[in-house]
Motif scaffolding. Structure first.
Motif, short mmCIF file in Angstrom:
data_model
loop_
_atom_site.label_atom_id
_atom_site.label_comp_id
_atom_site.label_asym_id
_atom_site.label_seq_id
_atom_site.Cartn_x
_atom_site.Cartn_y
_atom_site.Cartn_z
N SER A 1 -47.84 -3.71 20.90
CA SER A 1 -47.08 -4.56 21.82
C SER A 1 -46.76 -5.94 21.25
O SER A 1 -45.66 -6.44 21.43
CB SER A 1 -47.85 -4.74 23.14
OG SER A 1 -48.05 -3.50 23.78
N THR B 1 -52.20 -4.53 20.88
CA THR B 1 -51.76 -3.41 21.71
C THR B 1 -51.91 -3.66 23.19
O THR B 1 -52.61 -4.57 23.64
CB THR B 1 -52.57 -2.15 21.36
OG1 THR B 1 -53.93 -2.36 21.74
CG2 THR B 1 -52.50 -1.83 19.88
N SER B 2 -51.25 -2.81 23.95
CA SER B 2 -51.49 -2.71 25.41
C SER B 2 -51.69 -1.23 25.72
O SER B 2 -51.32 -0.35 24.95
CB SER B 2 -50.31 -3.27 26.19
OG SER B 2 -49.14 -2.50 25.94
N ARG C 1 -52.07 4.13 24.50
CA ARG C 1 -52.19 2.84 23.82
C ARG C 1 -50.97 2.65 22.93
O ARG C 1 -50.65 3.55 22.15
CB ARG C 1 -53.47 2.81 22.98
CG ARG C 1 -53.71 1.52 22.22
CD ARG C 1 -54.87 1.72 21.26
NE ARG C 1 -55.29 0.49 20.61
CZ ARG C 1 -55.85 0.42 19.42
NH1 ARG C 1 -56.05 1.53 18.73
NH2 ARG C 1 -56.20 -0.73 18.89
#
Length: 323
Positions: A273, A258-259, A270
């Motif tokens: 990604s 994730t980013s 969140r």
């Protein structure tokens, strides 16, 4: 907001803020006494949880003791135990009146949270597995369980691999119920190490170089349907690198990276990604990781305290040692 995100049926998403919407006006918590109770009698104690609030020699709580009063209030067999233990906050001390073979005993306990109870029970399960492996293999096989793939679990893994596991002939690495993180690369690097020569001090004993050669020992990896996220990355790498035999059931298919970013109002989001793929291009989030030897743990197994996955891992480790 999180309820709305849940409707998307996508893992690893979240939203949080420090606004009034995050404030809880009223709540309650259940006090954990560190005791396990009978299914037939909600006030009969069957065991004291290891490392819990009641696990002290001076408490003298025994299996078969029956709670008759909590903080001086007599309990009713027809009333849910949580009625007496659910409070706006955790009390500093709880007084229990116990009936032991007709004798009344007073015990004081400093309770903690139900989250602590889950942790203590989890640690009991790990310790029990360790005892089973030690007993059935005459301490020839090391057992290491990783709860997650975070920095703390990595350090515990490395400590055990360079202490207990160093003196064992084989390894069972248990990633069942592992909730993920991002240390797969460090774990796989360590498991890949193999001795490449020997050396010794003058008149001393030959020892391998490098110092730790886990890759030269039989290694069994345990996974199940609750091996999540980075545990799936680890299992994928373990299989691709040919580090050993995988036993259990397919992983959960819950692996994504994730980013996230903070917003101007102080909230934070969140989002998924990065996808993860096998070398031949399969999306791990869709295919998961399949074991080499498929073994289920059924509901009946859990109720009766059986662990066929661990039993098969022990069998396979000893089989490979005896080749």
């Amino acid at each position: 907001m999180n309820d709305l995100l849940g409707e998307l049926n996508s893992s690893h998403m979240g939203f949080s803020s420090f606004g009034r919407d995050e404030s809880t006006y009223y709540g309650s918590t259940s006090m954990n006494l560190g005791l396990m109770f009978s299914n037939d009698n909600p006030y009969e104690i069957v065991s004291v949880v290891s490392e819990g609030p009641a696990d002290f020699p001076d408490k003298d709580i025994q299996a078969g003791d029956i709670i008759t009063a909590i903080n001086g209030e007599p309990v009713s067999q027809s009333t849910n135990r949580e009625f007496y233990l659910s409070k706006p906050s955790i009390d500093e001390e709880v007084s229990l009146t116990l009936n032991r073979s007709g004798n009344s005993i007073e015990v004081k306990i400093h309770p903690n949270s139900t989250g602590s109870l889950r942790t203590n029970l989890y640690d009991e399960w790990i310790a029990q597995n360790q005892q089973v492996v030690d007993s059935k293999t005459d301490k020839k096989v090391a057992y290491i369980h990783m709860k997650n793939m975070g920095g703390g679990s990595l350090q515990d893994f490395l400590i055990e691999m360079t202490s207990e596991a160093y003196n064992r002939d084989a390894l069972i690495l248990d990633l069942r119920y592992n909730t993920g993180g991002n240390v797969h690369d460090e774990v796989l690097k360590f498991l890949s190490q193999k001795p490449y020569l020997q050396w010794k001090f003058r008149e001393g004993k030959l020892t391998p170089q490098g110092n730790f050669g886990a890759g030269a020992k039989p290694t069994i990896l345990l996974i199940n349907e609750q091996s999540l996220s980075d545990a799936e990355m680890t299992a994928t790498g373990f299989k691709e690198l040919g580090l050993g035999t995988i036993i259990g059931t397919e992983t959960y298919r819950w692996i994504i990276f994730t980013s996230g970013a903070g917003l101007v109002d102080g909230s934070f989001y969140r989002l998924p990604s990065w996808g993860t793929y096998t070398l031949d291009g399969q999306n791990i989030e869709k295919v998961g990781v399949k074991p080499d030897i498929y073994i289920r743990t059924t509901f009946e197994d859990r109720v009766k305290g059986r662990d066929p996955q661990l039993d098969r891992a022990i069998e396979e480790a000893l089989k490979q040692l005896n080749k």
